[in-house]
Scaffold this motif. Structure first.
Motif, PDB file in Angstrom:
ATOM      1  N   VAL A   1       0.833  -1.205   0.000  1.00 56.17           N
ATOM      2  CA  VAL A   1       0.000   0.000   0.000  1.00 56.17           C
ATOM      3  C   VAL A   1       0.867   1.254   0.000  1.00 56.17           C
ATOM      4  CG1 VAL A   1      -1.672   1.342   1.356  1.00 56.17           C
ATOM      5  CG2 VAL A   1      -1.967  -1.125   1.075  1.00 56.17           C
ATOM      6  N   ALA A   2       1.934   1.262   0.786  1.00 50.79           N
ATOM      7  CA  ALA A   2       2.816   2.427   0.857  1.00 50.79           C
ATOM      8  C   ALA A   2       3.481   2.712  -0.485  1.00 50.79           C
ATOM      9  CB  ALA A   2       3.883   2.210   1.937  1.00 50.79           C
TER      10      ALA A   2
ATOM     11  N   HIS B   1       0.831   4.113  -2.799  1.00 53.29           N
ATOM     12  CA  HIS B   1       0.493   5.470  -2.381  1.00 53.29           C
ATOM     13  C   HIS B   1       1.604   6.446  -2.785  1.00 53.29           C
ATOM     14  CE1 HIS B   1      -1.332   8.670  -0.055  1.00 53.29           C
ATOM     15  NE2 HIS B   1      -0.148   8.906   0.477  1.00 53.29           N
TER      16      HIS B   1
ATOM     17  N   ALA C   1       1.290   7.174  -6.437  1.00 53.83           N
ATOM     18  CA  ALA C   1       0.122   8.036  -6.674  1.00 53.83           C
ATOM     19  C   ALA C   1       0.445   9.476  -6.284  1.00 53.83           C
ATOM     20  CB  ALA C   1      -1.086   7.526  -5.890  1.00 53.83           C
ATOM     21  N   HIS C   2       1.119   9.653  -5.160  1.00 51.37           N
ATOM     22  CA  HIS C   2       1.484  10.995  -4.700  1.00 51.37           C
ATOM     23  C   HIS C   2       2.442  11.649  -5.699  1.00 51.37           C
ATOM     24  CE1 HIS C   2       2.269  14.220  -1.874  1.00 51.37           C
ATOM     25  NE2 HIS C   2       3.565  14.032  -2.084  1.00 51.37           N
TER      26      HIS C   2
ATOM     27  N   THR D   1       0.577  12.654  -8.854  1.00 48.63           N
ATOM     28  CA  THR D   1      -0.271  13.814  -8.569  1.00 48.63           C
ATOM     29  C   THR D   1       0.563  15.087  -8.541  1.00 48.63           C
ATOM     30  OG1 THR D   1      -1.812  12.438  -7.314  1.00 48.63           O
ATOM     31  CG2 THR D   1      -1.909  14.828  -6.937  1.00 48.63           C
TER      32      THR D   1
END
Length: 62
Positions: free
Chosen positions: A46-47, A50, A53-54, A57
């Motif tokens: 998950v990290a 994430h 994704a960060h 973005t």
């Protein structure tokens, strides 16, 4: 990950975009399965997701 919600837009998405989304979904699902199979903790999976994704973005808004 057949339960992924499909993209909806005011205009229809091209077949190329739909194909790319389907392929991306498939590759991500296979990578997650491989990571779990190798014993990576779910929190680490998950990290990593994430973090990507960060990063993406930040590129979009930067």
């Amino acid at each position: 990950m057949s339960s992924v919600t499909r993209l909806h837009h005011a205009l229809p998405l091209s077949p190329a975009v739909n194909k790319a989304v389907t392929e991306l979904d498939s590759v991500i699902a296979k990578a997650i399965d491989a990571a779990k199979g190798a014993g990576l903790p779910q929190g680490l999976v998950v990290a990593v997701l994430h973090g990507h994704a960060h990063s993406e973005t930040a590129k979009m808004v930067g």
